[in-house]
Write an enzyme that holds these catalytic residues in place. Sequence first.
Site, PDB file in Angstrom:
ATOM      1  N   GLY A  10      47.675  46.337  46.497  1.00 28.30           N
ATOM      2  CA  GLY A  10      46.249  46.036  46.493  1.00 28.30           C
ATOM      3  C   GLY A  10      45.794  45.619  47.873  1.00 28.30           C
ATOM      4  O   GLY A  10      46.407  45.961  48.881  1.00 28.30           O
ATOM      5  N   CYS A  11      44.742  44.855  47.921  1.00 27.55           N
ATOM      6  CA  CYS A  11      44.177  44.404  49.191  1.00 27.55           C
ATOM      7  C   CYS A  11      45.174  43.531  49.941  1.00 27.55           C
ATOM      8  O   CYS A  11      45.735  42.595  49.382  1.00 27.55           O
ATOM      9  CB  CYS A  11      42.888  43.620  48.935  1.00 27.55           C
TER      10      CYS A  11
END
Length: 181
Positions: A10-11
Amino acid sequence: MTQTFVIAGGCFWCLDAAYRALRGVTSVVSGYTGGARPNPSYEQVCTGATGHAEAVKVEFDPDVIAPEIILDAFFTMHDPRQLNHQGADRGTQYRSAMFFADDAQKELFEAARDRAADIWDAPVGAVEGDIVTTIEPLGAFYDAEDYHQDFFAKNPTQGYCLAVAVPKVNKVRARFAEYAA
């Protein structure tokens, strides 16, 4: 002697923040890997066209925190059952991936993914249930722009940090309290 893992889930702001909360982690660098374009920019990676993942390069002291704890924390701070996204962040740049530098790392990563399958059993009726984390050879790693480095510490009241990063950091701190920095 320190060890280094390159992982994506993810981020990178969330991974960075959660790893910095662990004692024994000596460095976290946000960057891009797993794609074809040399030295991509954030904007280019965000299009999904470069093939890169937002990733972190985590350096740690294995005498303070075991490699298995670093990897179990990785599977705690993101949902490895989500293909090419984490929450509202969508695209291949947000994929769950582990990038191995050698055969020994590949074996550690495979064992960690196997352990994660026990943690992340799919609920009845779930659309996504199996672990989709890929284990890929580490190619070039490109440091992200300066403003992405240690983003959470620099922007603790930013909306994304409060809504997404804080719960992940808290989850890792709770599960690995004995390693909390």
